[in-house]
Design a protein around this motif. Structure first.
Motif, PDB file in Angstrom:
ATOM      1  N   LYS A  17       0.837  -1.203   0.000  1.00 54.27           N
ATOM      2  CA  LYS A  17       0.000   0.000   0.000  1.00 54.27           C
ATOM      3  C   LYS A  17       0.874   1.256   0.000  1.00 54.27           C
ATOM      4  N   GLY A  18       0.565   2.183  -0.870  1.00 53.23           N
ATOM      5  CA  GLY A  18       1.287   3.449  -0.929  1.00 53.23           C
ATOM      6  C   GLY A  18       2.667   3.354  -1.551  1.00 53.23           C
ATOM      7  N   SER A  19       3.023   2.205  -2.100  1.00 53.17           N
ATOM      8  CA  SER A  19       4.352   2.067  -2.705  1.00 53.17           C
ATOM      9  C   SER A  19       4.223   2.123  -4.234  1.00 53.17           C
ATOM     10  N   ASP A  20       5.354   2.181  -4.888  1.00 54.84           N
ATOM     11  CA  ASP A  20       5.397   2.279  -6.345  1.00 54.84           C
ATOM     12  C   ASP A  20       5.698   0.909  -6.956  1.00 54.84           C
ATOM     13  N   ALA A  21       5.306  -0.175  -6.293  1.00 54.44           N
ATOM     14  CA  ALA A  21       5.593  -1.521  -6.782  1.00 54.44           C
ATOM     15  C   ALA A  21       4.678  -1.847  -7.960  1.00 54.44           C
ATOM     16  N   ARG A  22       5.296  -2.215  -9.094  1.00 59.95           N
ATOM     17  CA  ARG A  22       4.518  -2.574 -10.274  1.00 59.95           C
ATOM     18  C   ARG A  22       5.398  -3.346 -11.259  1.00 59.95           C
ATOM     19  N   ILE A  23       4.726  -3.962 -12.244  1.00 58.23           N
ATOM     20  CA  ILE A  23       5.420  -4.712 -13.294  1.00 58.23           C
ATOM     21  C   ILE A  23       4.903  -4.204 -14.637  1.00 58.23           C
ATOM     22  N   GLU A  24       5.820  -3.868 -15.536  1.00 61.46           N
ATOM     23  CA  GLU A  24       5.450  -3.427 -16.879  1.00 61.46           C
ATOM     24  C   GLU A  24       6.033  -4.407 -17.886  1.00 61.46           C
ATOM     25  N   GLN A  25       5.257  -4.669 -18.949  1.00 66.72           N
ATOM     26  CA  GLN A  25       5.716  -5.577 -19.989  1.00 66.72           C
ATOM     27  C   GLN A  25       5.723  -4.877 -21.338  1.00 66.72           C
ATOM     28  N   SER A  73      12.217  -0.517  -2.645  1.00 63.98           N
ATOM     29  CA  SER A  73      13.476  -0.994  -2.070  1.00 63.98           C
ATOM     30  C   SER A  73      13.811  -2.354  -2.673  1.00 63.98           C
ATOM     31  N   GLU A  74      15.040  -2.820  -2.421  1.00 67.42           N
ATOM     32  CA  GLU A  74      15.444  -4.114  -2.959  1.00 67.42           C
ATOM     33  C   GLU A  74      14.618  -5.236  -2.347  1.00 67.42           C
ATOM     34  N   PHE A  75      14.325  -5.115  -1.055  1.00 67.66           N
ATOM     35  CA  PHE A  75      13.507  -6.129  -0.381  1.00 67.66           C
ATOM     36  C   PHE A  75      12.129  -6.229  -1.041  1.00 67.66           C
ATOM     37  N   GLN A  76      11.534  -5.075  -1.304  1.00 70.04           N
ATOM     38  CA  GLN A  76      10.215  -5.051  -1.940  1.00 70.04           C
ATOM     39  C   GLN A  76      10.292  -5.579  -3.375  1.00 70.04           C
ATOM     40  N   GLU A 109      18.837  -1.618 -10.688  1.00 73.10           N
ATOM     41  CA  GLU A 109      19.284  -0.238 -10.885  1.00 73.10           C
ATOM     42  C   GLU A 109      18.522   0.683  -9.940  1.00 73.10           C
ATOM     43  N   LYS A 110      19.230   1.698  -9.417  1.00 70.24           N
ATOM     44  CA  LYS A 110      18.571   2.718  -8.604  1.00 70.24           C
ATOM     45  C   LYS A 110      18.038   3.811  -9.524  1.00 70.24           C
ATOM     46  N   ILE A 111      16.806   4.253  -9.246  1.00 68.76           N
ATOM     47  CA  ILE A 111      16.219   5.327 -10.053  1.00 68.76           C
ATOM     48  C   ILE A 111      15.661   6.381  -9.117  1.00 68.76           C
ATOM     49  N   GLY A 112      16.478   7.293  -8.694  1.00 72.55           N
ATOM     50  CA  GLY A 112      16.036   8.420  -7.878  1.00 72.55           C
ATOM     51  C   GLY A 112      15.570   8.012  -6.496  1.00 72.55           C
ATOM     52  N   GLY A 113      16.190   8.569  -5.483  1.00 73.43           N
ATOM     53  CA  GLY A 113      15.805   8.258  -4.107  1.00 73.43           C
ATOM     54  C   GLY A 113      16.119   6.807  -3.784  1.00 73.43           C
ATOM     55  N   ASP A 114      15.163   6.145  -3.120  1.00 72.72           N
ATOM     56  CA  ASP A 114      15.360   4.744  -2.761  1.00 72.72           C
ATOM     57  C   ASP A 114      14.779   3.797  -3.799  1.00 72.72           C
TER      58      ASP A 114
END
Length: 161
Positions: free
Chosen positions: A33-41, A52-55, A83-88
Motif C-alpha cells: 500500500k502506498g508504494s510504487d511496486a509494479r510490473i510493466e511488460q 526498495s530491494e527487499f520489496q 538499478e537505482k532510479i532516484g531516491g530509494d
C-alpha cells in the motif's frame, strides 16, 4: 523421414496473464500500500519497479509464483542488474529468453551424437531439428534430452512422421 524440432519458447499469452495477475495481487496487498511496486511488460521485456530491494524481491516472488501456476518455466527469465532510479526506488529489467543460443544448440547436438542413437541432429536457426528412420528412436531421443539438458526449458514440436 520422421523428424521433430527441439525449441525453447515461452508461451507469451500465459506470461501476459501471469503479469496481469501479479499486478492485481500487488495492487491489493497490504504490504504494498502506498508504494510504487509494479510490473510493466513490453514485448519480451519485463520491468519490475519497487521502493526498495527487499520489496523488489517480494514482487519477483509474486511474479514467479504466478508464472509457475500458469506452467511457464522460470528458466525463461533472464534477470538483469538492479538499478537505482532516484531516491530509494529501484528497478530491474527481466528479459524473456526465446530460442536456443548457438552454444546450447551445439551442446544438444553433441549430446545426441555421443549417445550413438540412429538419429541426426542439425541446427536450424534457434532450433535443433532431429531426424531418424524410426519413430521409436526419436521418442528415445526426446526422453534422453529431457534427462540430460536441465539448464534449458526444452519443448519438442513439429513432429513429422
Amino acid at each position: 523421414m520422421p523428424s521433430f524440432d527441439t525449441v525453447s519458447e515461452a508461451n507469451m499469452v500465459e506470461v501476459r496473464n501471469a503479469v496481469d495477475q501479479a499486478g492485481k495481487e500487488i495492487s491489493t496487498r497490504f504490504d504494498f500500500k502506498g508504494s510504487d511496486a509494479r510490473i510493466e511488460q513490453k514485448d519480451r521485456d519485463l520491468t519490475v519497479f519497487a521502493d526498495s530491494e527487499f520489496q523488489l524481491n517480494q514482487v519477483l516472488d509474486v511474479l514467479t509464483g504466478k508464472l509457475v501456476k500458469r506452467n511457464v518455466d522460470v528458466r525463461f527469465l533472464d534477470r538483469g542488474k538492479i538499478e537505482k532510479i532516484g531516491g530509494d526506488k529501484v528497478k530491474q529489467v527481466i528479459k524473456i529468453k526465446n530460442g536456443i543460443e548457438t552454444e546450447a544448440a551445439k551442446k544438444i547436438v553433441r549430446i545426441i551424437k555421443d549417445s550413438k542413437m540412429k538419429v541426426q541432429a542439425s541446427i536450424q536457426g534457434d532450433a535443433v531439428r532431429v531426424t531418424g528412420a524410426k519413430r521409436d528412436d526419436l521418442q528415445a531421443t526426446m526422453a534422453m534430452l529431457r534427462k540430460e539438458v536441465s539448464d534449458l526449458p526444452l519443448e519438442f514440436n513439429n513432429f513429422r512422421d
